[in-house]
Design a protein around this motif. Structure first.
Motif, PDB file in Angstrom:
ATOM      1  N   TYR A 108      20.287 -22.591 -20.399  1.00  0.00           N
ATOM      2  CA  TYR A 108      20.474 -23.613 -21.420  1.00  0.00           C
ATOM      3  C   TYR A 108      21.517 -24.638 -20.987  1.00  0.00           C
ATOM      4  O   TYR A 108      21.462 -25.799 -21.409  1.00  0.00           O
ATOM      5  N   GLN A 109      22.429 -24.236 -20.118  1.00  0.00           N
ATOM      6  CA  GLN A 109      23.295 -25.227 -19.475  1.00  0.00           C
ATOM      7  C   GLN A 109      22.456 -26.173 -18.617  1.00  0.00           C
ATOM      8  O   GLN A 109      22.703 -27.381 -18.577  1.00  0.00           O
ATOM      9  N   ILE A 110      21.461 -25.608 -17.936  1.00  0.00           N
ATOM     10  CA  ILE A 110      20.559 -26.436 -17.125  1.00  0.00           C
ATOM     11  C   ILE A 110      19.772 -27.391 -18.023  1.00  0.00           C
ATOM     12  O   ILE A 110      19.620 -28.586 -17.712  1.00  0.00           O
ATOM     13  N   ALA A 111      19.263 -26.884 -19.154  1.00  0.00           N
ATOM     14  CA  ALA A 111      18.498 -27.729 -20.072  1.00  0.00           C
ATOM     15  C   ALA A 111      19.352 -28.888 -20.575  1.00  0.00           C
ATOM     16  O   ALA A 111      18.894 -30.041 -20.621  1.00  0.00           O
ATOM     17  N   ARG A 112      20.582 -28.603 -20.941  1.00  0.00           N
ATOM     18  CA  ARG A 112      21.491 -29.643 -21.433  1.00  0.00           C
ATOM     19  C   ARG A 112      21.718 -30.706 -20.360  1.00  0.00           C
ATOM     20  O   ARG A 112      21.630 -31.912 -20.634  1.00  0.00           O
ATOM     21  N   ALA A 113      22.013 -30.259 -19.134  1.00  0.00           N
ATOM     22  CA  ALA A 113      22.282 -31.198 -18.051  1.00  0.00           C
ATOM     23  C   ALA A 113      21.042 -32.019 -17.701  1.00  0.00           C
ATOM     24  O   ALA A 113      21.129 -33.235 -17.481  1.00  0.00           O
ATOM     25  N   GLN A 114      19.891 -31.380 -17.670  1.00  0.00           N
ATOM     26  CA  GLN A 114      18.661 -32.102 -17.336  1.00  0.00           C
ATOM     27  C   GLN A 114      18.351 -33.185 -18.363  1.00  0.00           C
ATOM     28  O   GLN A 114      17.895 -34.272 -18.023  1.00  0.00           O
TER      29      GLN A 114
END
Length: 296
Positions: A180-186
């Motif tokens: 979900y950190q990846i989702a936020r950054a993307q």
């Protein structure tokens, strides 16, 4: 439009609509999707239509429709695309193709409703499906004509974690787990690559004002310009956190003025420090966030 705070309101609740109307949010998102039970979708649509005809307001009027594939999308759009509507929040977007499909529907409905072409903007919740996580590059390759309505992108973790079968999306300390950190950054990268606003997701504990303020501080630090809200008591904190201070605005004006006085310069000196074009862009963004006109 200022979109520091976007407050979700169940469209079928007259009491919550009345309370939200004066809470100070930059935008209200009247919800036809998850906050409305299946048997009350028609009631919610009628409530939105009535609210659109209500008295003047000082906030942006948005509606979250039901996702493509539910069989409810066209009925939602046909009910709410009428004078007074400012934008549509599209859930469970898989990529720019979904935004373009909704844009084509709105093209027709605007004409039928007598709304100026292009007035109704689109906001995409861009991380709620696994397919969405693989489709971010599509926003950069978007067709300018078909997707010119896209104004902002935001992200969400709950539907994505359900789709992935995750046991939780949070660490014990409350931080997002790595997917979900990846989702936020993307989402942040894709919004800026597409030239639209990046809005952070909900902070679910509406009683935790200190936690919300810290989360907003981190979001603004990283590049988000506003966020979604789930309760009226979150609005004032969100607005304060995403509004540049007077000192920040004064500094931004100095940077803009310095470059305006030296139009051929790639860098300028202010009080012993050098500022280049990225600083100018940031200064203009800060001034635009409060609706301040910039003299070129």
């Amino acid at each position: 439009m200022k979109w520091r705070s976007l407050l979700f309101v169940p469209a079928d609740s007259d009491r919550k609509l009345a309370r939200a109307n004066t809470c100070g949010a930059d935008a209200l998102v009247l919800d036809l999707e998850d906050f409305v039970a299946p048997g009350r979708k028609a009631v919610a649509r009628d409530a939105v239509k009535s609210f659109l005809c209500a008295t003047a307001r000082d906030w942006t009027f948005l509606v979250r429709i039901n996702a493509l594939g539910t069989g409810l999308t066209l009925a939602d759009l046909a009910a709410v695309v009428r004078p007074g509507l400012d934008g549509i929040l599209i859930p469970k977007v898989n990529g720019i193709q979904d935004v373009e499909q909704i844009s084509h529907y709105v093209d027709v409905l605007e004409v039928a409703a007598g709304i100026p072409p292009g007035h109704v903007k689109l906001l995409a919740i861009a991380t709620e499906t696994p397919a969405a996580m693989l489709g971010f590059a599509s926003y950069v390759r978007r067709n300018p004509g078909a997707s010119a309505r896209l104004a902002a992108m935001t992200w969400g973790a709950e539907d994505l974690s359900t789709a992935l079968g995750a046991l939780t999306n949070k660490e014990p300390n409350g931080d997002w787990t790595s997917p979900y950190q990846i989702a936020r950054a993307q989402c942040l990268f894709a919004a800026n690559a597409a030239g639209v606003l990046a809005l952070d997701t909900l902070y679910s504990d509406f009683k935790d004002q200190a936690g919300l303020a810290e989360s907003c501080r981190v979001a603004r630090r990283d590049g988000f310009v506003g966020r979604l809200a789930i309760h009226p008591r979150q609005v004032a904190t969100i607005n304060a956190c995403f509004t540049p201070s007077e000192a920040d605005l004064a500094h931004a004006r100095r940077v803009v003025a310095a470059f305006a006085s030296q139009p051929d310069a790639g860098a300028v000196g202010i009080e012993g420090k050098m500022y280049d074009i990225p600083h100018l862009i940031a200064a203009k963004r800060a001034l635009a966030s409060v609706g301040e006109a910039i003299k070129e």
